[in-house]
Design a protein around this motif. Structure first.
Motif, PDB file in Angstrom:
ATOM      1  N   GLU A 247       0.814  -1.206   0.000  1.00  0.00           N
ATOM      2  CA  GLU A 247       0.000   0.000   0.000  1.00  0.00           C
ATOM      3  C   GLU A 247       0.854   1.266   0.000  1.00  0.00           C
ATOM      4  N   GLU A 248       1.980   1.239   0.723  1.00  0.00           N
ATOM      5  CA  GLU A 248       2.833   2.418   0.789  1.00  0.00           C
ATOM      6  C   GLU A 248       3.417   2.730  -0.586  1.00  0.00           C
ATOM      7  N   GLN A 249       3.854   1.693  -1.296  1.00  0.00           N
ATOM      8  CA  GLN A 249       4.405   1.908  -2.621  1.00  0.00           C
ATOM      9  C   GLN A 249       3.323   2.339  -3.604  1.00  0.00           C
ATOM     10  N   PHE A 250       2.086   1.846  -3.417  1.00  0.00           N
ATOM     11  CA  PHE A 250       1.018   2.250  -4.314  1.00  0.00           C
ATOM     12  C   PHE A 250       0.718   3.739  -4.159  1.00  0.00           C
ATOM     13  N   ALA A 251       0.846   4.264  -2.951  1.00  0.00           N
ATOM     14  CA  ALA A 251       0.655   5.701  -2.753  1.00  0.00           C
ATOM     15  C   ALA A 251       1.696   6.487  -3.545  1.00  0.00           C
ATOM     16  N   PHE A 252       2.934   5.956  -3.585  1.00  0.00           N
ATOM     17  CA  PHE A 252       3.973   6.607  -4.376  1.00  0.00           C
ATOM     18  C   PHE A 252       3.659   6.509  -5.868  1.00  0.00           C
ATOM     19  N   ILE A 253       3.144   5.344  -6.304  1.00  0.00           N
ATOM     20  CA  ILE A 253       2.797   5.140  -7.715  1.00  0.00           C
ATOM     21  C   ILE A 253       1.765   6.181  -8.159  1.00  0.00           C
ATOM     22  N   LYS A 254       0.794   6.473  -7.301  1.00  0.00           N
ATOM     23  CA  LYS A 254      -0.228   7.450  -7.674  1.00  0.00           C
ATOM     24  C   LYS A 254       0.396   8.816  -7.925  1.00  0.00           C
ATOM     25  N   ARG A 255       1.431   9.155  -7.157  1.00  0.00           N
ATOM     26  CA  ARG A 255       2.111  10.432  -7.399  1.00  0.00           C
ATOM     27  C   ARG A 255       2.840  10.404  -8.735  1.00  0.00           C
ATOM     28  N   VAL A 256       3.412   9.249  -9.081  1.00  0.00           N
ATOM     29  CA  VAL A 256       4.076   9.121 -10.380  1.00  0.00           C
ATOM     30  C   VAL A 256       3.064   9.264 -11.510  1.00  0.00           C
ATOM     31  N   ILE A 257       1.911   8.602 -11.362  1.00  0.00           N
ATOM     32  CA  ILE A 257       0.865   8.705 -12.387  1.00  0.00           C
ATOM     33  C   ILE A 257       0.404  10.154 -12.540  1.00  0.00           C
ATOM     34  N   ASP A 258       0.322  10.886 -11.438  1.00  0.00           N
ATOM     35  CA  ASP A 258      -0.091  12.291 -11.497  1.00  0.00           C
ATOM     36  C   ASP A 258       0.821  13.111 -12.403  1.00  0.00           C
ATOM     37  N   ASP A 259       2.097  12.742 -12.452  1.00  0.00           N
ATOM     38  CA  ASP A 259       3.058  13.482 -13.261  1.00  0.00           C
ATOM     39  C   ASP A 259       3.092  13.022 -14.713  1.00  0.00           C
ATOM     40  N   CYS A 260       2.355  11.960 -15.042  1.00  0.00           N
ATOM     41  CA  CYS A 260       2.395  11.413 -16.397  1.00  0.00           C
ATOM     42  C   CYS A 260       1.322  12.045 -17.281  1.00  0.00           C
ATOM     43  N   ASP A 261       1.557  11.959 -18.583  1.00  0.00           N
ATOM     44  CA  ASP A 261       0.624  12.517 -19.566  1.00  0.00           C
ATOM     45  C   ASP A 261      -0.297  11.459 -20.159  1.00  0.00           C
ATOM     46  N   TYR A 262       0.213  10.227 -20.288  1.00  0.00           N
ATOM     47  CA  TYR A 262      -0.573   9.139 -20.859  1.00  0.00           C
ATOM     48  C   TYR A 262      -0.349   7.865 -20.042  1.00  0.00           C
ATOM     49  N   TYR A 263      -1.306   6.960 -20.168  1.00  0.00           N
ATOM     50  CA  TYR A 263      -1.274   5.706 -19.406  1.00  0.00           C
ATOM     51  C   TYR A 263      -1.325   4.548 -20.394  1.00  0.00           C
ATOM     52  N   LEU A 264      -0.331   3.682 -20.368  1.00  0.00           N
ATOM     53  CA  LEU A 264      -0.255   2.540 -21.283  1.00  0.00           C
ATOM     54  C   LEU A 264      -0.371   1.257 -20.465  1.00  0.00           C
ATOM     55  N   LEU A 265      -1.384   0.470 -20.765  1.00  0.00           N
ATOM     56  CA  LEU A 265      -1.681  -0.750 -20.009  1.00  0.00           C
ATOM     57  C   LEU A 265      -1.410  -1.978 -20.872  1.00  0.00           C
ATOM     58  N   ILE A 266      -0.669  -2.939 -20.309  1.00  0.00           N
ATOM     59  CA  ILE A 266      -0.416  -4.208 -20.982  1.00  0.00           C
ATOM     60  C   ILE A 266      -1.084  -5.308 -20.154  1.00  0.00           C
ATOM     61  N   ILE A 267      -1.945  -6.079 -20.792  1.00  0.00           N
ATOM     62  CA  ILE A 267      -2.620  -7.188 -20.109  1.00  0.00           C
ATOM     63  C   ILE A 267      -2.211  -8.494 -20.771  1.00  0.00           C
ATOM     64  N   GLY A 268      -1.678  -9.412 -19.954  1.00  0.00           N
ATOM     65  CA  GLY A 268      -1.286 -10.721 -20.440  1.00  0.00           C
ATOM     66  C   GLY A 268      -2.172 -11.804 -19.862  1.00  0.00           C
ATOM     67  N   GLY A 269      -1.535 -12.790 -19.195  1.00  0.00           N
ATOM     68  CA  GLY A 269      -2.285 -13.930 -18.687  1.00  0.00           C
ATOM     69  C   GLY A 269      -2.451 -13.959 -17.186  1.00  0.00           C
ATOM     70  N   ARG A 270      -1.985 -12.911 -16.500  1.00  0.00           N
ATOM     71  CA  ARG A 270      -2.120 -12.882 -15.042  1.00  0.00           C
ATOM     72  C   ARG A 270      -2.862 -11.643 -14.593  1.00  0.00           C
ATOM     73  N   TYR A 271      -3.586 -11.798 -13.479  1.00  0.00           N
ATOM     74  CA  TYR A 271      -4.327 -10.682 -12.901  1.00  0.00           C
ATOM     75  C   TYR A 271      -3.433  -9.829 -12.015  1.00  0.00           C
ATOM     76  N   GLY A 272      -2.499 -10.460 -11.321  1.00  0.00           N
ATOM     77  CA  GLY A 272      -1.557  -9.700 -10.510  1.00  0.00           C
ATOM     78  C   GLY A 272      -1.795  -9.800  -9.020  1.00  0.00           C
ATOM     79  N   SER A 273      -0.862  -9.216  -8.269  1.00  0.00           N
ATOM     80  CA  SER A 273      -0.947  -9.236  -6.805  1.00  0.00           C
ATOM     81  C   SER A 273      -2.160  -8.455  -6.325  1.00  0.00           C
ATOM     82  N   LEU A 274      -2.797  -8.970  -5.288  1.00  0.00           N
ATOM     83  CA  LEU A 274      -4.015  -8.344  -4.778  1.00  0.00           C
ATOM     84  C   LEU A 274      -3.715  -7.386  -3.635  1.00  0.00           C
ATOM     85  N   SER A 275      -4.434  -6.294  -3.607  1.00  0.00           N
ATOM     86  CA  SER A 275      -4.355  -5.361  -2.484  1.00  0.00           C
ATOM     87  C   SER A 275      -5.292  -5.841  -1.379  1.00  0.00           C
TER      88      SER A 275
END
Length: 330
Positions: A45-73
């Motif tokens: 959760e602490e790192q996700f809070a940092f990620i949100k700040r990084v996203i705030d500074d970005c102009d576009y969002y690129l999402l790649i979806i493969g065969g896994r859903y990922g780690s759950l919060s």
């Protein structure tokens, strides 16, 4: 005015390493600034809070979806989906790259748990609804998809972007600079007088062969511990030198160095951080040694970000320290 756009690359980590690398290389060839959390495969959760700040500074969002859903919060939603939801809530333009044949993905890169499989399918449908997505089957297809799709997205939905601070001048800024110059001239005599009374002396700085202690904290056994590693300034620079070819942001440079230094600590752990004052000392020392150039760029929203790159001397030292020498006899 020339701009560079910052693109956040979101995906699961372990199963899409190659795909992320190819997308990031494509973004750099498009003169974009890639951002992402591939350096934090163990999310919390602490790192996700940092990620949100990084996203705030970005102009576009690129999402790649493969065969896994990922780690759950803690709320049962993957961090990748939370990143996507946050980007959508900020009104960011999304470029979604979804694997077109999930049944053909290797078992080791696919979900096996029925619950996670269902969540992945629901996530795919959510992303595909109401927006144009691009489908891929092989990692080698991704650079071409990005090269064709992102420029069109930028043209259709222009964002704020980043510009170099030395190119951001306009009439108002120039006026302020001229005022500041006049004030500086008026204060020069006072500065000269003060310097006669106080002249700080900087002694010889430590050389490349001298050691410095890197330290920080990590999580292990349900509690926080302190780690520290002694390295020469030469080893410190050679450790991060190759990464500076990508002109990373200061936070990314810190992450590279933290990760590699902790490897030398040779102890299991997660949530690895380096003391910020230690990192600032590293930044100043490498700059003083003439190995690193730190370029501060301004965003049109008023924020700024520092980017690291090697000087010619730094590039030479990186090559000397990292190239593999021939072992064959002449």
């Amino acid at each position: 005015m020339e701009k560079r756009y910052q693109v956040f690359v979101s995906s699961t980590y372990a199963d899409l390493k190659d795909e992320r690398q190819k997308v990031i290389q494509a973004l750099m060839q498009l003169d974009c600034i890639p951002s992402g959390m591939e350096l934090f495969p163990a999310m919390d959760e602490e790192q996700f809070a940092f990620i949100k700040r990084v996203i705030d500074d970005c102009d576009y969002y690129l999402l790649i979806i493969g065969g896994r859903y990922g780690s759950l919060s803690e709320n049962g939603v993957s961090y990748t989906e939370q990143e996507y939801d946050y980007a959508i809530s900020k009104g960011m333009k999304v470029l979604a790259l979804i694997h077109g044949s999930p049944d053909t993905i290797a078992l080791g890169k696919s979900e096996r748990d029925p619950s996670s499989m269902a969540k992945l399918e629901a996530f795919r449908k959510k992303v595909s609804t109401g927006r144009l997505v691009k489908f891929w089957k092989d990692a080698h297809e991704l650079p071409a998809i990005v090269a064709l799709s992102l420029p069109q997205t930028i043209k259709t939905y222009p964002a704020i972007g980043w510009i170099r601070a030395d190119r951001a001048a306009n009439e108002d800024v120039l006026s302020e600079l001229n005022t500041a110059r006049r004030q500086i001239e008026e204060l020069k005599s006072q500065v000269n007088e003060n310097s006669k009374e106080f002249s700080p002396v900087v002694g010889d700085i430590a050389g490349l062969q001298e050691d410095f202690v890197l330290k920080g904290t990590y999580w292990h056994g349900q509690r926080t511990h302190v780690w520290q590693v002694q390295m020469s300034w030469r080893d410190i620079f050679i450790t991060i030198g190759p990464y500076l070819m990508q002109t990373p942001a200061a936070d990314a440079a810190k992450t590279y160095l933290t990760r590699e230094a902790f490897r030398r600590f040779n102890f299991p752990g997660s949530r690895i951080y380096m003391d910020d004052q230690v990192f600032q000392t590293v930044a100043l020392q490498l700059k003083a040694l003439g190995l690193v150039k730190i370029d501060v760029r301004s965003h049109e929203n008023g924020s700024s970000i520092a980017f690291w790159s090697s000087t010619p001397a730094g590039e030479k030292l990186t090559l000397e320290g990292r190239l593999i020498r021939s072992t064959s006899a002449e």
